[in-house]
Structures are given as structure tokens and as C-alpha cells.
Motif scaffolding. Structure first.
Motif, PDB file in Angstrom:
ATOM      1  N   ASP A   1     -31.497  33.610  29.478  1.00  0.00           N
ATOM      2  CA  ASP A   1     -30.518  34.575  30.000  1.00  0.00           C
ATOM      3  C   ASP A   1     -29.104  34.015  29.876  1.00  0.00           C
ATOM      4  OD1 ASP A   1     -33.178  35.086  31.165  1.00  0.00           O
ATOM      5  OD2 ASP A   1     -32.153  36.704  32.212  1.00  0.00           O
ATOM      6  N   THR A   2     -28.215  34.825  29.327  1.00  0.00           N
ATOM      7  CA  THR A   2     -26.852  34.373  29.096  1.00  0.00           C
ATOM      8  C   THR A   2     -25.894  34.991  30.111  1.00  0.00           C
ATOM      9  OG1 THR A   2     -25.061  34.269  27.479  1.00  0.00           O
ATOM     10  CG2 THR A   2     -26.502  36.203  27.378  1.00  0.00           C
ATOM     11  N   ASN A   3     -24.978  34.169  30.577  1.00  0.00           N
ATOM     12  CA  ASN A   3     -23.966  34.619  31.541  1.00  0.00           C
ATOM     13  C   ASN A   3     -22.612  34.864  30.879  1.00  0.00           C
ATOM     14  OD1 ASN A   3     -25.832  34.257  33.713  1.00  0.00           O
ATOM     15  ND2 ASN A   3     -25.422  32.055  33.627  1.00  0.00           N
ATOM     16  N   ALA A   4     -22.591  34.817  29.560  1.00  0.00           N
ATOM     17  CA  ALA A   4     -21.374  35.069  28.787  1.00  0.00           C
ATOM     18  C   ALA A   4     -21.776  35.715  27.472  1.00  0.00           C
ATOM     19  CB  ALA A   4     -20.620  33.761  28.535  1.00  0.00           C
ATOM     20  N   GLU A   5     -20.836  36.355  26.818  1.00  0.00           N
ATOM     21  CA  GLU A   5     -21.128  36.946  25.517  1.00  0.00           C
ATOM     22  C   GLU A   5     -21.507  35.834  24.535  1.00  0.00           C
ATOM     23  OE1 GLU A   5     -18.518  40.952  25.087  1.00  0.00           O
ATOM     24  OE2 GLU A   5     -17.375  39.065  25.037  1.00  0.00           O
ATOM     25  N   ARG A   6     -22.546  36.059  23.768  1.00  0.00           N
ATOM     26  CA  ARG A   6     -23.121  35.032  22.900  1.00  0.00           C
ATOM     27  C   ARG A   6     -23.284  35.601  21.489  1.00  0.00           C
ATOM     28  NH1 ARG A   6     -28.181  33.215  21.106  1.00  0.00           N
ATOM     29  NH2 ARG A   6     -28.784  31.050  21.587  1.00  0.00           N
ATOM     30  N   THR A   7     -22.782  34.900  20.477  1.00  0.00           N
ATOM     31  CA  THR A   7     -22.863  35.381  19.104  1.00  0.00           C
ATOM     32  C   THR A   7     -23.426  34.297  18.196  1.00  0.00           C
ATOM     33  OG1 THR A   7     -20.566  34.730  18.683  1.00  0.00           O
ATOM     34  CG2 THR A   7     -20.971  37.013  19.352  1.00  0.00           C
ATOM     35  N   ALA A   8     -24.182  34.733  17.202  1.00  0.00           N
ATOM     36  CA  ALA A   8     -24.787  33.792  16.263  1.00  0.00           C
ATOM     37  C   ALA A   8     -25.113  34.516  14.963  1.00  0.00           C
ATOM     38  CB  ALA A   8     -26.059  33.185  16.853  1.00  0.00           C
ATOM     39  N   VAL A   9     -25.233  33.723  13.913  1.00  0.00           N
ATOM     40  CA  VAL A   9     -25.835  34.196  12.676  1.00  0.00           C
ATOM     41  C   VAL A   9     -27.311  33.825  12.750  1.00  0.00           C
ATOM     42  CG1 VAL A   9     -25.909  33.948  10.167  1.00  0.00           C
ATOM     43  CG2 VAL A   9     -23.706  33.874  11.372  1.00  0.00           C
ATOM     44  N   VAL A  10     -28.175  34.772  12.431  1.00  0.00           N
ATOM     45  CA  VAL A  10     -29.620  34.556  12.457  1.00  0.00           C
ATOM     46  C   VAL A  10     -30.170  34.877  11.077  1.00  0.00           C
ATOM     47  CG1 VAL A  10     -31.805  35.214  13.549  1.00  0.00           C
ATOM     48  CG2 VAL A  10     -29.678  35.228  14.884  1.00  0.00           C
ATOM     49  N   GLY A  11     -31.124  34.098  10.611  1.00  0.00           N
ATOM     50  CA  GLY A  11     -31.670  34.388   9.290  1.00  0.00           C
ATOM     51  C   GLY A  11     -33.027  33.771   9.059  1.00  0.00           C
ATOM     52  N   TRP A  12     -33.632  34.191   7.942  1.00  0.00           N
ATOM     53  CA  TRP A  12     -34.939  33.678   7.542  1.00  0.00           C
ATOM     54  C   TRP A  12     -34.952  33.494   6.039  1.00  0.00           C
ATOM     55  CZ3 TRP A  12     -34.058  37.751  10.774  1.00  0.00           C
ATOM     56  CH2 TRP A  12     -34.418  37.568  12.122  1.00  0.00           C
ATOM     57  N   TYR A  13     -35.476  32.343   5.604  1.00  0.00           N
ATOM     58  CA  TYR A  13     -35.692  32.077   4.186  1.00  0.00           C
ATOM     59  C   TYR A  13     -37.158  32.378   3.879  1.00  0.00           C
ATOM     60  CZ  TYR A  13     -31.232  29.604   4.447  1.00  0.00           C
ATOM     61  OH  TYR A  13     -29.906  29.283   4.625  1.00  0.00           O
ATOM     62  N   ASN A  14     -37.372  33.252   2.904  1.00  0.00           N
ATOM     63  CA  ASN A  14     -38.708  33.763   2.616  1.00  0.00           C
ATOM     64  C   ASN A  14     -39.267  33.238   1.305  1.00  0.00           C
ATOM     65  OD1 ASN A  14     -39.316  36.085   4.709  1.00  0.00           O
ATOM     66  ND2 ASN A  14     -37.154  36.244   4.168  1.00  0.00           N
ATOM     67  N   ARG A  15     -40.556  33.011   1.289  1.00  0.00           N
ATOM     68  CA  ARG A  15     -41.257  32.708   0.045  1.00  0.00           C
ATOM     69  C   ARG A  15     -41.546  34.013  -0.690  1.00  0.00           C
ATOM     70  NH1 ARG A  15     -46.402  34.379   0.606  1.00  0.00           N
ATOM     71  NH2 ARG A  15     -47.381  34.380   2.669  1.00  0.00           N
ATOM     72  N   PRO A  16     -41.913  33.947  -1.968  1.00  0.00           N
ATOM     73  CA  PRO A  16     -42.214  35.171  -2.715  1.00  0.00           C
ATOM     74  C   PRO A  16     -43.455  35.881  -2.178  1.00  0.00           C
ATOM     75  CG  PRO A  16     -41.761  33.345  -4.204  1.00  0.00           C
ATOM     76  CD  PRO A  16     -41.895  32.752  -2.834  1.00  0.00           C
ATOM     77  N   TYR A  17     -43.505  37.184  -2.401  1.00  0.00           N
ATOM     78  CA  TYR A  17     -44.633  38.025  -2.015  1.00  0.00           C
ATOM     79  C   TYR A  17     -45.753  37.902  -3.039  1.00  0.00           C
ATOM     80  CZ  TYR A  17     -45.372  41.555   1.595  1.00  0.00           C
ATOM     81  OH  TYR A  17     -45.748  42.218   2.733  1.00  0.00           O
ATOM     82  N   THR A  18     -46.992  38.028  -2.596  1.00  0.00           N
ATOM     83  CA  THR A  18     -48.144  38.068  -3.494  1.00  0.00           C
ATOM     84  C   THR A  18     -48.996  39.285  -3.159  1.00  0.00           C
ATOM     85  OG1 THR A  18     -49.646  36.812  -2.051  1.00  0.00           O
ATOM     86  CG2 THR A  18     -48.186  35.537  -3.494  1.00  0.00           C
TER      87      THR A  18
END
Length: 320
Positions: free
Chosen positions: A267-284
Motif C-alpha cells: 500500500d502506497t501513501n504517495a503517488e507512485r510511478t514506474a516503468v513495467v515490462g516483460w521480455y518474452n521468448r518466441p511463441y511455439t
């Protein structure tokens, strides 16, 4: 013939036709080999920001391999942190953020008991009506992180005799997912795992978090909690809690294995910002057959074709 098989052949035929006419015209560039001798290495850049592009050091790669996560303080230069923070403000004022949901594929839904946040999807083909030099620099930096992680033998899985059981995944640039996450006062995201079996998220190999705050006080809360017990979305019955709390200081990069590390935003008591991401392997094709529903399989086939065409990122399809 089932609907899934029909659509599979339809999408594959589309891929073959498109590949025959277009793929040969797409220039292919040799992969860049990273120089992993320190936490930050110099790479030329034409952006308005520092010409130094951060890299992942060998020691950080080793820590990620050994523990399943790594925290790299001061990874992102402060001028870029500030510019990205300003970009978040601009995009929110332009109504580009949406209330964040939870779940994967067909189960994606709003649940404010688990998550209170807003998100804005990022990518080189997105938000072109609101251009940003900072965003372009971010894409350059985070793709270099992908290169530093992709297919590295340090992440190979070997048996007790040292024989290779599973090679480290190559990471597909066209399937990378990236977004801004904004948490208002009182925001949170309860314990979860990023890569879930029988969903398109199973492609996620590594998760990233990159914090954008000017300063962060302990009383602001909102720490990232990395769980190190043997559970997934929940602490196993009878186990004692075992976790590490990470302060979301501006410029800090957190990387972890998407299928191994349960985590949450306290739980945050202040405004919180971030970059979020995922590195994916190829689909099969095996990934498609493992998906839970016909609808998910259709989207899985779309991802497979998109990956072959190198024209569509995963985020827009996974997010629905």
C-alpha cells in the motif's frame, strides 16, 4: 476440423503469403554483443540525453541467475528519470492511462481488492500523437537490457552432472511488453506471479521494474515486496514468510524471473510511478495447444503470426 485447427491453418497461410511478398525487403541487422565488464558501459546515441547507455554487468547477471532477481540502484540517469516522470504527467492529462485490470487473456478483469492502479501501454508504434524523446531513449535502453539477457549461457539450466537440460531463452524484441504504471495514494497490487501457465503470459521470461520518483520516503510505503518462499500467488500453509522489500527510488532497476518470483506492491501513501515490462521468448505451436480456451488459442495464433511478421508487439494482443 476444430475451430482452433482451422484458424491455425488460416493464420499460417496468411503468414506464408505475407512472408513471401514482404519479409525479404526487411533489412536484418547483426546482433550486438554486449561488453559486460562494468555496471555501465558507453554506447553512442543521437538522443538529447546522455550518450552513456546503461548496461547489465556480469555480476548483476550472476545475481539474477543465482537468486532469481537483482536490484540495480542508479541504473537510469536522473535526467531521463525526470523526463519520463514528466511524460507520465503529460499522458495522464491527455487521458492515455486506463484503470488497471488483473488476470490473463480471457480472465482479464477489474478487481480493486487485488489491484488499484492505472496503466498506459508503451511501444515504438504507440502514442505517436504525443511524441517523446525520453520515451525513445527508454526504448533504446531497455532493448539493450534485452540484448544483455537474451540467450546467455549463465541462465542455462543444467542437471547435477552438468549436462544441459534447458537452454537460456532467446528474447524476441517484437514480443516485448512495456507500460507505465501509476499508483495513486492508497494504491497497491497484491501478491502475484507474472507468468501463468495456460495463458499467453507463459512467454514471459524476465520482468522489469524501473522507478521514476524524484525522492521516496520510508513513510510513503509502496515498497516492492519480493517473496522468496516456495509459493506462487499465496504463501504456502505452514511456511514462514520470507521476503525482501525494495524501496522504489528513482532510477532503480529491478529484474526477476517472471515464472519464479511472486511479488507485490505494498500500500502506497504517495503517488507512485514506474516503468513495467516483460521480455518474452518466441511463441511455439506447443504454447498454443496449452492455452486454456478457444479464444485464448486464437489470440495465441495471432501472436505466433505477429512474431513471424515482426509487425505487432505482444502487449496489444495479450491486453485484449
Amino acid at each position: 476440423m476444430t475451430l482452433t485447427m482451422y484458424l491455425y491453418f488460416f493464420f499460417v497461410s496468411c503468414f506464408i503469403k505475407t512472408k513471401a511478398f514482404h519479409v525479404t525487403s526487411i533489412p536484418r541487422h547483426p546482433a550486438r554483443v554486449p561488453q559486460l565488464c562494468r555496471n555501465v558501459a558507453s554506447t553512442s546515441s543521437s538522443s538529447d540525453f546522455s550518450s552513456v547507455t546503461p548496461r547489465i554487468s556480469q555480476s548483476s547477471l550472476q545475481e539474477l541467475s543465482t537468486h532469481g532477481y537483482v536490484v540495480i540502484n542508479d541504473f537510469l540517469p536522473l535526467d531521463i528519470v525526470k523526463a519520463l516522470r514528466d511524460d507520465v504527467v503529460s499522458l495522464r492529462s491527455s487521458n492515455k492511462f486506463k484503470i488497471a485490470k488483473i488476470g490473463q487473456d480471457s480472465t482479464n478483469s477489474l478487481n480493486t481488492e487485488i489491484r488499484v492502479a492505472e496503466t498506459c501501454f508503451l511501444g515504438e508504434s504507440k502514442l505517436q500523437d504525443i511524441p517523446s524523446h525520453a520515451r525513445n531513449k527508454l526504448y533504446e535502453i531497455l532493448d539493450m537490457v534485452r540484448i544483455d539477457l537474451s540467450g546467455k549461457s549463465i541462465f542455462d539450466i543444467n542437471d547435477v552432472n552438468g549436462e544441459l537440460q534447458k537452454a537460456a531463452p532467446a528474447l524476441d524484441k517484437s514480443l516485448s511488453e512495456l507500460l507505465y504504471a501509476y499508483y495513486p495514494k492508497g494504491g497497491f497490487y497484491r501478491r502475484h506471479v507474472d507468468a501463468v501457465s495456460k495463458s499467453a503470459s507463459v512467454l514471459r521470461s524476465y520482468s522489469l521494474l524501473l522507478y521514476l520518483h524524484d525522492k521516496w520516503d520510508e513513510n510513503d510505503g509502496g515498497y516492492l515486496r519480493i517473496h522468496l518462499d516456495s509459493g506462487g500467488d499465496f504463501l504456502p500453509q505452514g511456511e514462514e514468510p520470507n521476503f525482501v522489500d525494495v524501496k522504489p527510488e528513482g532510477g532503480t532497476l529491478v529484474l526477476f524471473k517472471s515464472d519464479k518470483i511472486p511479488h507485490e506492491v505494498l500500500d502506497t501513501n504517495a503517488e507512485r510511478t514506474a516503468v513495467v515490462g516483460w521480455y518474452n521468448r518466441p511463441y511455439t505451436s506447443a504454447d498454443i495447444e496449452s492455452l486454456a480456451s478457444e479464444g485464448d488459442k486464437v489470440r495465441g495464433m495471432m501472436l505466433l503470426v505477429a512474431a513471424g511478421l515482426v509487425t505487432v508487439g505482444a502487449a496489444s494482443i495479450i491486453a485484449g
